[in-house]
Write a protein that holds these residues in place. Structure first.
Motif, PDB file in Angstrom:
ATOM      1  N   PHE A   1       0.829  -1.200   0.000  1.00  0.00           N
ATOM      2  CA  PHE A   1       0.000   0.000   0.000  1.00  0.00           C
ATOM      3  C   PHE A   1       0.869   1.258   0.000  1.00  0.00           C
ATOM      4  CE2 PHE A   1      -2.413  -3.348   2.126  1.00  0.00           C
ATOM      5  CZ  PHE A   1      -3.589  -3.325   1.405  1.00  0.00           C
ATOM      6  N   ASP A   2       2.205   1.063   0.006  1.00  0.00           N
ATOM      7  CA  ASP A   2       3.135   2.193   0.144  1.00  0.00           C
ATOM      8  C   ASP A   2       4.242   2.164  -0.909  1.00  0.00           C
ATOM      9  OD1 ASP A   2       4.632   0.078   1.061  1.00  0.00           O
ATOM     10  OD2 ASP A   2       4.827   0.816   3.114  1.00  0.00           O
ATOM     11  N   GLU A   3       3.850   1.911  -2.149  1.00  0.00           N
ATOM     12  CA  GLU A   3       4.785   1.922  -3.282  1.00  0.00           C
ATOM     13  C   GLU A   3       5.924   0.907  -3.148  1.00  0.00           C
ATOM     14  OE1 GLU A   3       4.332   3.709  -6.131  1.00  0.00           O
ATOM     15  OE2 GLU A   3       2.416   4.292  -5.238  1.00  0.00           O
ATOM     16  N   GLY A   4       5.673  -0.192  -2.460  1.00  0.00           N
ATOM     17  CA  GLY A   4       6.656  -1.260  -2.373  1.00  0.00           C
ATOM     18  C   GLY A   4       7.606  -1.186  -1.194  1.00  0.00           C
ATOM     19  N   ALA A   5       7.443  -0.214  -0.307  1.00  0.00           N
ATOM     20  CA  ALA A   5       8.308  -0.140   0.874  1.00  0.00           C
ATOM     21  C   ALA A   5       8.038  -1.305   1.813  1.00  0.00           C
ATOM     22  CB  ALA A   5       8.109   1.192   1.603  1.00  0.00           C
ATOM     23  N   THR A   6       6.772  -1.719   1.917  1.00  0.00           N
ATOM     24  CA  THR A   6       6.384  -2.827   2.785  1.00  0.00           C
ATOM     25  C   THR A   6       5.437  -3.737   2.013  1.00  0.00           C
ATOM     26  OG1 THR A   6       6.454  -1.312   4.673  1.00  0.00           O
ATOM     27  CG2 THR A   6       5.381  -3.443   5.021  1.00  0.00           C
ATOM     28  N   TRP A   7       5.693  -5.034   2.063  1.00  0.00           N
ATOM     29  CA  TRP A   7       4.823  -6.020   1.412  1.00  0.00           C
ATOM     30  C   TRP A   7       4.174  -6.876   2.490  1.00  0.00           C
ATOM     31  CZ3 TRP A   7       3.720  -6.023  -3.723  1.00  0.00           C
ATOM     32  CH2 TRP A   7       4.527  -5.225  -4.533  1.00  0.00           C
ATOM     33  N   HIS A   8       2.885  -7.176   2.311  1.00  0.00           N
ATOM     34  CA  HIS A   8       2.103  -7.965   3.265  1.00  0.00           C
ATOM     35  C   HIS A   8       1.575  -9.202   2.542  1.00  0.00           C
ATOM     36  CE1 HIS A   8       1.988  -4.351   5.791  1.00  0.00           C
ATOM     37  NE2 HIS A   8       1.744  -3.705   4.679  1.00  0.00           N
ATOM     38  N   GLY A   9       1.690 -10.352   3.190  1.00  0.00           N
ATOM     39  CA  GLY A   9       1.178 -11.586   2.609  1.00  0.00           C
ATOM     40  C   GLY A   9      -0.340 -11.571   2.488  1.00  0.00           C
ATOM     41  N   LEU A  10      -0.841 -12.105   1.386  1.00  0.00           N
ATOM     42  CA  LEU A  10      -2.277 -12.219   1.157  1.00  0.00           C
ATOM     43  C   LEU A  10      -2.746 -13.619   1.508  1.00  0.00           C
ATOM     44  CD1 LEU A  10      -2.537 -10.386  -2.273  1.00  0.00           C
ATOM     45  CD2 LEU A  10      -3.524  -9.622  -0.110  1.00  0.00           C
ATOM     46  N   THR A  11      -3.954 -13.717   2.013  1.00  0.00           N
ATOM     47  CA  THR A  11      -4.587 -15.001   2.264  1.00  0.00           C
ATOM     48  C   THR A  11      -5.442 -15.336   1.042  1.00  0.00           C
ATOM     49  OG1 THR A  11      -4.669 -14.571   4.627  1.00  0.00           O
ATOM     50  CG2 THR A  11      -6.159 -16.264   3.783  1.00  0.00           C
ATOM     51  N   VAL A  12      -5.338 -16.552   0.562  1.00  0.00           N
ATOM     52  CA  VAL A  12      -6.122 -16.972  -0.597  1.00  0.00           C
ATOM     53  C   VAL A  12      -7.192 -17.948  -0.138  1.00  0.00           C
ATOM     54  CG1 VAL A  12      -6.056 -18.160  -2.822  1.00  0.00           C
ATOM     55  CG2 VAL A  12      -4.183 -16.636  -2.153  1.00  0.00           C
ATOM     56  N   ILE A  13      -8.436 -17.604  -0.455  1.00  0.00           N
ATOM     57  CA  ILE A  13      -9.586 -18.461  -0.162  1.00  0.00           C
ATOM     58  C   ILE A  13     -10.358 -18.621  -1.453  1.00  0.00           C
ATOM     59  CG2 ILE A  13     -11.719 -18.703   1.155  1.00  0.00           C
ATOM     60  CD1 ILE A  13     -10.399 -17.086   3.380  1.00  0.00           C
ATOM     61  N   ASP A  14     -10.472 -19.867  -1.903  1.00  0.00           N
ATOM     62  CA  ASP A  14     -11.090 -20.175  -3.194  1.00  0.00           C
ATOM     63  C   ASP A  14     -10.366 -19.372  -4.280  1.00  0.00           C
ATOM     64  OD1 ASP A  14     -12.900 -21.984  -2.040  1.00  0.00           O
ATOM     65  OD2 ASP A  14     -14.268 -20.349  -1.540  1.00  0.00           O
ATOM     66  N   ASP A  15     -11.057 -18.536  -5.016  1.00  0.00           N
ATOM     67  CA  ASP A  15     -10.438 -17.747  -6.086  1.00  0.00           C
ATOM     68  C   ASP A  15     -10.352 -16.275  -5.722  1.00  0.00           C
ATOM     69  OD1 ASP A  15      -9.987 -19.900  -7.749  1.00  0.00           O
ATOM     70  OD2 ASP A  15     -11.930 -19.733  -8.730  1.00  0.00           O
ATOM     71  N   GLU A  16     -10.047 -16.011  -4.454  1.00  0.00           N
ATOM     72  CA  GLU A  16      -9.993 -14.637  -3.977  1.00  0.00           C
ATOM     73  C   GLU A  16      -8.800 -14.463  -3.041  1.00  0.00           C
ATOM     74  OE1 GLU A  16     -13.697 -12.156  -2.929  1.00  0.00           O
ATOM     75  OE2 GLU A  16     -13.001 -12.983  -1.028  1.00  0.00           O
TER      76      GLU A  16
END
Length: 91
Positions: free
Chosen positions: A28-43
């Motif tokens: 959310f900050d132009e790549g300074a910090t990356w956060h892992g996403l949770t994947v549920i089904d196709d989302e």
């Protein structure tokens, strides 16, 4: 997406295909910090909150007021894919 400063909810992105073995992250900050996403089904999703939200779970990403332009990346060796992922307005 519009998020009230006192709100907490999931930001979600539909996925046409989940890369096999690829890690999905969002910034959310132009790549300074990356956060892992949770994947549920196709989302893919992540819990976000405005600056006035209280009692946030530990994995919550708190965004300041204003516009945010998330980008999602998928690491699939040897590729590193980065894509624009909409807009979030905390107001």
């Amino acid at each position: 997406m519009k998020l009230d400063p006192a709100s907490r909810e999931y930001a979600t992105w539909p996925l046409a295909a989940i890369p096999d073995g690829g890690g999905l992250e969002v910034t959310f900050d132009e790549g300074a910090t990356w956060h892992g996403l949770t994947v549920i089904d196709d989302e893919a999703r992540i819990l976000i909150a405005g600056p006035d939200a209280t009692g946030n779970p530990g994995e919550t990403v708190v965004l300041p007021r204003g516009f945010h332009y998330p980008r999602i990346r998928a690491t699939i060796s040897p590729e590193l894919l980065v894509r624009a992922a909409g807009e979030i307005n905390v107001a």
